[in-house]
Enzyme design. Structure first.
Site, mmCIF file in Angstrom:
data_model
loop_
_atom_site.group_PDB
_atom_site.id
_atom_site.type_symbol
_atom_site.label_atom_id
_atom_site.label_comp_id
_atom_site.label_asym_id
_atom_site.label_seq_id
_atom_site.Cartn_x
_atom_site.Cartn_y
_atom_site.Cartn_z
ATOM 1 N N ASN A 41 0.833 -1.197 0.000
ATOM 2 C CA ASN A 41 0.000 0.000 0.000
ATOM 3 C C ASN A 41 0.872 1.253 0.000
ATOM 4 O O ASN A 41 1.969 1.273 0.562
ATOM 5 C CB ASN A 41 -0.995 0.006 1.169
ATOM 6 C CG ASN A 41 -0.366 -0.073 2.545
ATOM 7 O OD1 ASN A 41 0.557 -0.847 2.781
ATOM 8 N ND2 ASN A 41 -0.886 0.713 3.465
ATOM 9 N N GLU A 54 -2.975 -4.843 -3.164
ATOM 10 C CA GLU A 54 -3.463 -5.736 -4.212
ATOM 11 C C GLU A 54 -3.432 -5.042 -5.570
ATOM 12 O O GLU A 54 -3.017 -5.634 -6.574
ATOM 13 C CB GLU A 54 -4.897 -6.195 -3.911
ATOM 14 C CG GLU A 54 -5.058 -6.927 -2.601
ATOM 15 C CD GLU A 54 -5.348 -6.020 -1.405
ATOM 16 O OE1 GLU A 54 -5.907 -6.521 -0.422
ATOM 17 O OE2 GLU A 54 -5.012 -4.806 -1.453
ATOM 18 N N CYS A 85 -10.311 -4.438 0.042
ATOM 19 C CA CYS A 85 -11.410 -3.481 -0.079
ATOM 20 C C CYS A 85 -12.282 -3.874 -1.272
ATOM 21 O O CYS A 85 -11.902 -4.728 -2.085
ATOM 22 C CB CYS A 85 -10.875 -2.058 -0.236
ATOM 23 S SG CYS A 85 -10.133 -1.727 -1.851
ATOM 24 N N CYS A 88 -10.549 -3.549 -4.721
ATOM 25 C CA CYS A 88 -9.553 -4.591 -4.985
ATOM 26 C C CYS A 88 -10.205 -5.942 -5.218
ATOM 27 O O CYS A 88 -9.696 -6.759 -5.984
ATOM 28 C CB CYS A 88 -8.537 -4.651 -3.851
ATOM 29 S SG CYS A 88 -7.364 -3.263 -3.924
#
Length: 130
Positions: A41, A54, A85, A88
């Site tokens: 991230n 991801e 999330c 993703c």
């Protein structure tokens, strides 16, 4: 094979840029070619302009010319495994079949196994565009 993905996800998690939340996430995906792509991230002070782990792994895969995800591993520094999330989940469904295994994990070793279809039932796909 998941040990290789776990090691890759744990290693790339250390490269996360998370100065605001301190919540580092690493993801590793294996493609049909056997190649492993990694992502972490990357936060931005202008929320929500950051990038999920991801999404980073998927972008690396596409940049290399690969397109078919066959296994996913996501690890976060949390008390329980954290699912991707919604965005993703849709990205994973774009490149992985419903039965693609997805392992969600903590840095302490707790794991939860699921599939792309279980994460995103009723996924929007190209068939909806007809």
């Amino acid at each position: 094979m998941s040990d290789t993905l776990r090691d890759a996800a744990l290693a790339v998690r250390e490269n996360a840029h998370a100065p605001y939340s301190q919540f580092k996430v690493g993801a590793a995906i294996r493609t049909a070619s056997g190649t492993v792509y990694r992502g972490c991230n990357v936060e931005n002070v202008a929320y929500p302009e950051g990038t999920c782990a991801e999404a980073g792994a998927i972008a690396a895969m596409c940049a290399a010319g690969d397109r078919e995800v066959v296994e996913v591993y996501v690890v976060a520094g949390s008390p329980t495994p954290v699912p991707p999330c919604g965005g993703c989940r849709q990205k994973l469904a774009e490149f992985g079949a419903g039965d693609v295994p997805v392992t969600l994990a903590t840095v302490d070793g707790a794991e939860q196994r699921t599939t792309v279809a279980a994460l995103l039932p009723g996924a929007f796909d190209a068939g909806h565009m007809a």
